[in-house]
Design an enzyme around this catalytic site. Sequence first.
Site, mmCIF file in Angstrom:
data_model
loop_
_atom_site.group_PDB
_atom_site.id
_atom_site.type_symbol
_atom_site.label_atom_id
_atom_site.label_comp_id
_atom_site.label_asym_id
_atom_site.label_seq_id
_atom_site.Cartn_x
_atom_site.Cartn_y
_atom_site.Cartn_z
ATOM 1 N N ASP A 1 0.832 -1.212 0.000
ATOM 2 C CA ASP A 1 0.000 0.000 0.000
ATOM 3 C C ASP A 1 0.863 1.257 0.000
ATOM 4 O O ASP A 1 2.092 1.178 0.121
ATOM 5 C CB ASP A 1 -0.975 -0.005 1.181
ATOM 6 C CG ASP A 1 -0.311 -0.311 2.526
ATOM 7 O OD1 ASP A 1 0.927 -0.314 2.596
ATOM 8 O OD2 ASP A 1 -1.044 -0.541 3.503
ATOM 9 N N ASN B 1 -8.353 -0.540 13.776
ATOM 10 C CA ASN B 1 -9.731 -0.689 13.281
ATOM 11 C C ASN B 1 -9.910 -2.002 12.498
ATOM 12 O O ASN B 1 -10.963 -2.234 11.911
ATOM 13 C CB ASN B 1 -10.116 0.507 12.396
ATOM 14 C CG ASN B 1 -9.252 0.601 11.141
ATOM 15 O OD1 ASN B 1 -8.283 -0.147 10.991
ATOM 16 N ND2 ASN B 1 -9.595 1.515 10.247
ATOM 17 N N HIS C 1 -8.007 -2.947 9.874
ATOM 18 C CA HIS C 1 -7.613 -2.937 8.459
ATOM 19 C C HIS C 1 -6.381 -3.807 8.207
ATOM 20 O O HIS C 1 -5.574 -4.045 9.091
ATOM 21 C CB HIS C 1 -7.421 -1.503 7.912
ATOM 22 C CG HIS C 1 -6.214 -0.769 8.392
ATOM 23 N ND1 HIS C 1 -6.153 0.601 8.467
ATOM 24 C CD2 HIS C 1 -4.983 -1.188 8.803
ATOM 25 C CE1 HIS C 1 -4.969 0.982 8.893
ATOM 26 N NE2 HIS C 1 -4.241 -0.081 9.111
ATOM 27 N N GLU D 1 -9.972 -0.914 4.562
ATOM 28 C CA GLU D 1 -10.637 -0.388 5.740
ATOM 29 C C GLU D 1 -11.954 -1.141 5.982
ATOM 30 O O GLU D 1 -12.490 -1.793 5.072
ATOM 31 C CB GLU D 1 -10.931 1.108 5.526
ATOM 32 C CG GLU D 1 -9.674 1.972 5.359
ATOM 33 C CD GLU D 1 -8.983 2.291 6.689
ATOM 34 O OE1 GLU D 1 -8.822 1.400 7.531
ATOM 35 O OE2 GLU D 1 -8.583 3.457 6.872
HETATM 36 C C1 F6R Z 1 1.294 -0.608 6.361
HETATM 37 C C2 F6R Z 1 -0.057 -1.172 6.416
HETATM 38 C C3 F6R Z 1 -0.945 -0.973 7.598
HETATM 39 C C4 F6R Z 1 -0.244 -1.340 8.912
HETATM 40 C C5 F6R Z 1 -1.199 -1.219 10.083
HETATM 41 C C6 F6R Z 1 -0.495 -1.472 11.405
HETATM 42 O O1 F6R Z 1 1.907 -0.943 5.132
HETATM 43 O O2 F6R Z 1 -0.458 -1.796 5.487
HETATM 44 O O3 F6R Z 1 -2.082 -1.763 7.436
HETATM 45 O O4 F6R Z 1 0.250 -2.642 8.823
HETATM 46 O O5 F6R Z 1 -1.783 0.041 10.115
HETATM 47 O O6 F6R Z 1 0.492 -0.497 11.591
HETATM 48 P P1 F6R Z 1 1.576 -0.645 12.749
HETATM 49 O O7 F6R Z 1 2.347 -1.869 12.454
HETATM 50 O O8 F6R Z 1 2.418 0.615 12.643
HETATM 51 O O9 F6R Z 1 0.824 -0.737 14.022
#
Ligand code: F6R
Length: 243
Positions: free
Chosen positions: A67, A136, A138, A143
């Site tokens: 992403d 959340n 995702h 989302e």
């Molecule tokens: C990042 C991504 C997001 C994160 C998620 C958790 O490439 O795809 O889905 O994996 O927001 O983020 P952290 O690991 O910083 O808690």
Amino acid sequence: MKLEIFKNYDELSRNAAKLILETVASKPNAVLCLATGDSPLLTYQYVVSESKLEGIDFSQARFVGLDEWVGIAPTNPGSCKFYLNKNLFEPLHVHSSHIHLFDGLSNALDDECRKMDDAIKNLGGIDLMIVGVGVNGHIGFNEPGVNPGLYAHIIELEEITRIVGQKYFGEATQLSKGITLGLQHFLEARTAVVVANGEKKAAIIKKAIESPVSNSIPATSIRNHHNGLVYIDREAASQLVKN
Ligand code: F6R
């Protein structure tokens, strides 16, 4: 789905790194899709150090992006591209022709999506996908409420994602949309791993593992994966009924 609870973040990271290293050792041109963010950071540090110690060569491995923040330049340290370059591609000496990432600055974001879908198809699919989970629920930027049938797409970010995302940036940054692989890519990856650590993830991990599979919590889709793994530490597992 197989759930592995490790005693701490270090153990989780060592084991997630082992999966990446074993994948490339057994298939040097493996296609890897690796999340950015805090959760897998130590995993990547172990991948870099262990690949040197064990002589595992990443020069033939292929990487596809999970992403990117729309509107954020790759030179911005908060961008996914910057993170992957710094933490993986540069230390592993990955050739740029083996890296396929989203351009969040593109004026033709739909084309970016189609290009990514085509690249993944042409590479023969994703061998190993490692994702974190948002508070959340995702996965990537899929989302809550996302259409689970989608491949790469553009998505409006929830407010919580925009707020939590500030932690990656050195200054207040306007975040509104993401460009992401879809849950279909996730489900079709030969192996998919969700990694999560710390108490801050305990509530969403409980939902991901124990509530019905639904697009209202995209992380529940790991339970529909034919070869899905959940790697968490004890803190992230602390609200599970059985842990
Ligand atoms: C990042 C991504 C997001 C994160 C998620 C958790 O490439 O795809 O889905 O994996 O927001 O983020 P952290 O690991 O910083 O808690």
